[in-house]
Structure formats: C-alpha cells, structure tokens
Scaffold this motif. Structure first.
Motif, short mmCIF file in Angstrom:
data_model
loop_
_atom_site.label_atom_id
_atom_site.label_comp_id
_atom_site.label_asym_id
_atom_site.label_seq_id
_atom_site.Cartn_x
_atom_site.Cartn_y
_atom_site.Cartn_z
N THR A 1 24.67 30.96 35.52
CA THR A 1 26.00 31.58 35.17
C THR A 1 26.87 30.55 34.18
O THR A 1 26.25 29.53 33.61
CB THR A 1 26.98 31.96 36.28
N LEU A 2 27.84 30.95 33.59
CA LEU A 2 28.47 30.37 32.67
C LEU A 2 30.03 30.26 32.82
O LEU A 2 30.62 31.33 33.16
CB LEU A 2 28.19 31.16 31.08
N LYS B 1 16.42 31.05 45.40
CA LYS B 1 16.42 30.47 44.18
C LYS B 1 17.45 29.37 43.88
O LYS B 1 18.05 29.35 44.67
CB LYS B 1 16.69 31.62 43.09
N LYS B 2 16.89 28.66 42.81
CA LYS B 2 18.11 27.56 42.40
C LYS B 2 19.38 28.16 41.92
O LYS B 2 19.14 29.37 41.29
CB LYS B 2 17.25 26.75 41.43
N LEU B 3 20.55 27.38 41.78
CA LEU B 3 21.69 27.94 41.16
C LEU B 3 22.06 26.83 40.04
O LEU B 3 22.25 25.82 40.30
CB LEU B 3 22.76 27.97 42.07
N VAL B 4 22.27 27.61 38.91
CA VAL B 4 22.34 26.67 37.80
C VAL B 4 23.95 27.29 37.01
O VAL B 4 23.87 28.46 36.78
CB VAL B 4 21.27 26.83 36.45
N VAL B 5 24.56 26.45 36.73
CA VAL B 5 25.86 26.95 36.13
C VAL B 5 26.13 26.03 34.83
O VAL B 5 25.77 24.74 34.65
CB VAL B 5 27.40 26.55 36.91
N LEU B 6 26.20 26.73 33.69
CA LEU B 6 26.40 26.07 32.36
C LEU B 6 28.00 26.13 32.19
O LEU B 6 28.61 27.10 32.38
CB LEU B 6 25.90 26.90 31.10
N ARG C 1 34.53 20.44 38.03
CA ARG C 1 33.14 20.25 38.09
C ARG C 1 32.47 19.62 39.28
O ARG C 1 31.43 19.97 39.71
CB ARG C 1 32.90 18.86 37.06
N ALA C 2 33.53 18.86 39.86
CA ALA C 2 33.12 18.30 41.19
C ALA C 2 32.62 19.51 42.20
O ALA C 2 31.87 19.43 43.01
CB ALA C 2 34.20 17.30 41.95
N VAL C 3 33.63 20.56 42.03
CA VAL C 3 33.14 21.72 43.24
C VAL C 3 32.00 22.51 42.87
O VAL C 3 31.46 22.58 43.59
CB VAL C 3 34.71 22.46 43.17
N LEU C 4 31.86 22.64 41.35
CA LEU C 4 30.62 23.18 41.20
C LEU C 4 29.54 22.67 41.63
O LEU C 4 28.42 23.10 41.85
CB LEU C 4 30.52 23.48 39.62
N HIS C 5 29.63 20.98 41.39
CA HIS C 5 28.41 20.40 41.69
C HIS C 5 27.96 20.63 43.36
O HIS C 5 26.86 20.50 43.70
CB HIS C 5 28.66 18.88 41.63
N ASN C 6 28.94 20.83 44.18
CA ASN C 6 28.98 21.08 45.49
C ASN C 6 28.10 22.27 45.88
O ASN C 6 27.53 22.42 46.83
CB ASN C 6 30.34 20.97 46.20
N ILE C 7 28.28 23.43 45.05
CA ILE C 7 27.83 24.74 45.13
C ILE C 7 26.30 24.60 44.48
O ILE C 7 25.51 25.52 44.86
CB ILE C 7 28.79 25.75 44.82
N TYR C 8 26.41 24.51 43.03
CA TYR C 8 25.19 24.57 42.26
C TYR C 8 24.25 23.52 42.47
O TYR C 8 24.57 22.20 42.58
CB TYR C 8 25.67 24.81 40.91
N ASP C 9 22.84 23.80 42.21
CA ASP C 9 21.85 22.87 42.32
C ASP C 9 21.91 21.96 40.79
O ASP C 9 21.56 20.81 40.94
CB ASP C 9 20.55 23.48 42.26
N GLU C 10 22.49 22.46 39.79
CA GLU C 10 22.40 22.06 38.59
C GLU C 10 23.64 22.60 37.85
O GLU C 10 23.90 23.56 37.68
CB GLU C 10 21.21 22.37 37.80
N LEU D 1 16.79 26.63 29.24
CA LEU D 1 16.40 26.06 30.81
C LEU D 1 14.96 25.99 30.96
O LEU D 1 14.53 26.77 31.98
CB LEU D 1 17.34 26.77 31.68
N THR D 2 14.15 25.23 30.17
CA THR D 2 12.59 25.61 30.15
C THR D 2 11.99 24.89 31.54
O THR D 2 10.77 25.03 31.60
CB THR D 2 12.04 25.20 28.94
N HIS D 3 12.67 24.21 32.36
CA HIS D 3 12.03 23.69 33.49
C HIS D 3 12.14 24.87 34.67
O HIS D 3 11.73 24.75 35.79
CB HIS D 3 12.91 22.63 33.96
#
Ligand SMILES: *[C@@H]1O[C@H](CO)[C@@H](O)[C@H](O)[C@H]1NC(C)=O
Ligand SMILES: *[C@@H]1O[C@H](CO)[C@@H](O)[C@H](O)[C@H]1NC(C)=O
Ligand SMILES: *[C@@H]1O[C@H](CO)[C@@H](O)[C@H](O)[C@H]1NC(C)=O
Length: 320
Positions: free
Chosen positions: A8-9, A33-38, A48-57, A92-94
C-alpha cells in the motif's frame, strides 16, 4: 509465500492511518503474505514507528530525490507526483508477485487467493466498466515494466490526471484480452453500492471481501466515541455506517494503543473522543417502514437506532 506481498501507499499522516488499519485488517484475516507500505517524505516519525510495528517493510519513496528515471520523469510531469510514487511498487523486485491496495480500503475476509491471478488483474470501474480501478490490483514487480511505465507516463501522461489513467493506458488490453484478469466486484465493494443497488447487496453482500471508502470523506475524517461506538461529523452522503464503524473499531482498539505506546499517553491526532458520559439522547420514534425508506435513501440514523450494534445484528440476520 515469502516472495509475495500486499503493498500500500501512504503519502501523509492521514493516509498512514488508513494504512495502519488496512495492515491490521489483513493480519487479522490471517494473510500468509508479507506486508509492505511505501511512504512519502511527509509521513511523520510517529506514523513511521507504528507502520514499522504492523508492516514487514516500510519503504521511503522520494521520487524527487531518487536520481533515477523516476526523477527525470517527475521533472517532465510534475503534475503526476503521487502517480510516480505509486508506480514505484514495480521496483519491489525482491517479490515475485504483489497485490496493491489503496490505503482507504479495508479487508473484511482473507483475500490471499488474489495471488492466483496474473498481472494485471483488477476490478472494473463501475463508472466506466471497460476501465479497471487502480485501487486494488495484482502485479509482478519488474525493473523492465517499471521503466516502460515511466516512459509511457512521460510520453502520454494520464488521461485522468492520476495513476488509474496511466495504468489503463499502459495495460490497455485489460478489457478484452483475458477475463480471468477481471476481479469480481466483491474485491472493491464501495459503500455506495449498498444504496444504489440494495437488492444486489442483499444477494451478494455477505461475500464482501474488500470495502473501499470512496469520496472526499474518509474514515479518518470523522471523530469517534469509543465507549459509545458512535461517530461524529457530517454523516450525510454515501458511506455505509457499519463498515465505517468496523474501520473505527479496528483503529481505536488496535492502532490507537500503538500510537500511545511509543509516545506516552498523548495519542497524536487519534480522532477518538475523550470518554464522555452516556449522553441523554432522546430517540426519535420512527416506524420500521419509515426507517427502511430513510435507510435506502442513505439517511440512516447513525447515532441512534441504526448505530453499529443494531446494524450489525440486522446485517447478520439477513445475510446469513
Ligand atoms: C494526503 O494524501 C492524499 C493522497 O495522496 C491526498 O489526496 C490528501 O489530500 C492528503 N491529505 C493531506 C491532509 O495532506
Ligand atoms: C472501486 O469502485 C469505485 C466505484 O464504486 C471506484 O471509484 C474505485 O476507484 C474502485 N476502487 C478499487 C479499490 O478498485
Ligand atoms: C532492479 O533494479 C534495482 C535497482 O537498480 C536492483 O537493485 C535490482 O536488483 C533489480 N532487480 C532485478 C530483478 O534485476
């Protein structure tokens, strides 16, 4: 699978709150699945701190600072700033395959089966069904595709000024080439649909998997009273109160504690009201037929008889 992710973004703190709830809703429905936020550069450290808590990346995307093709594209088309940020998901080519979801969506069921679909799968836009909606789509990260998308953008721009126009132009055979790339509407059930096609909602509504909060008023634009489970704000219009209240229940119950955890007892901009004593609100008396008519016209009594608990009970009864 470790090489597949929901993406998500969030370009600012408001959308970051949406992303927090979306991430929680995906986890609560047990995604594998993994969770990624742009995120954009304007997202605060607290968010950002809270997003780090919820998202893998949590990946910072600053196209103005990237010094690559995106930067050049941005110089030529500064009007498409947010669009370029979103297109970044192709880098996100990984991950081999991803599902992009707008931050103003809420998952109400596990949707991992979307990963069985190919690029580019998306739901039709109800406004122009030969176009897809770019709020939820399946894609395969690729530097090559990313480069072509940027090139397409600078050459052709966007016919709607946003990412949906660019993506529909680029993946222009979506409407005709392969029907398996058409996601059913349950992956993008807008709250508006409940009012505009109530019979279809009764028939299919229980299958809803993704709710998209469209329009100017986003869930986070309201104020919420957690103890009464009620919303304040201009409720007129199209939003369905039960999904809106579901969003807030998740936000106040699972996100606000994270906001408070890291930053003392001062939840920054939480949107939740201080606890207030139960108000002495007098219920207007309305017949069930009158109420049904009002509800179908989009004038639910959000604060009173049609509040979350009651609507949830009603929905449970007729959807089961
Ligand atoms: C946050 O970002 C969204 C999407 O990029 C934009 O539409 C909205 O106006 C922004 N809100 C604020 C408060 O800046
Ligand atoms: C969902 O449908 C609405 C119209 O009901 C459309 O405007 C929106 O962009 C769509 N979003 C997604 C998530 O596909
Ligand atoms: C895509 O490009 C990035 C940045 O140039 C690089 O790190 C990455 O390895 C590339 N991915 C592939 C699959 O080639």
């Amino acid at each position: 699978m470790a090489d597949q992710a929901f993406v998500t973004l969030a370009t600012n703190d408001s959308y970051a709150r949406g992303a927090m709830v979306l991430g929680k809703s995906l986890k609560n429905h047990k995604t594998s699945k993994k969770l990624v936020v742009l995120i954009g550069p304007h997202v605060s450290d607290q968010s950002r701190a809270v997003l780090h808590n919820i998202y893998d990346e949590v990946r910072l995307v600053d196209v103005l600072d990237s010094g690559d093709a995106a930067h050049l594209a941005m110089m030529k088309r500064p009007d498409l700033g947010v669009t370029f940020t979103k297109l970044h998901c192709w880098t996100l080519t990984h991950y081999s395959k991803c599902v992009f979801m707008d931050a103003d969506t809420l998952v109400v069921s596990n949707i991992d089966e979307l990963f069985d679909r190919e690029e580019l799968s998306a739901a039709p836009d109800p406004g122009w069904p030969d176009c897809f909606n770019s709020g939820v789509f399946v894609f395969c990260p690729s530097n090559e595709t990313y480069g072509k998308l940027l090139q397409y953008c600078t050459q052709h721009g966007s016919f709607d000024g946003g990412d949906q126009g660019v993506l529909n132009g680029f993946f222009s055979d979506w409407a005709t080439a392969d029907i398996t790339k058409h996601l059913p509407f349950i992956y993008n059930m807008s709250s508006i649909a409940i009012y505009t096609y109530l019979p279809a909602f009764k028939q299919y509504g229980a299958n809803a998997k993704v709710v998209h909060f469209l329009g100017q008023m986003k869930p986070w634009s309201y104020t919420y009273n957690p103890s009464q489970r009620r919303l304040k704000g201009d409720m007129q219009g199209s939003l369905d109160p039960s999904f809106l209240l579901e969003w807030w229940a998740l936000y106040s119950g699972e996100v606000v504690p994270l906001l408070m955890g890291d930053y003392g007892d001062q939840p920054f901009y939480s949107g939740c009201e201080e606890d207030v004593a139960e108000s002495t609100h007098v219920q207007p008396i309305m017949s069930s037929a009158e109420r049904k008519q009002k509800w179908e016209q989009g004038q639910a009594d959000y604060m009173g008889i049609d509040s979350f608990d009651n609507i949830q009970k009603k929905l449970d009864v007729f959807l089961k």
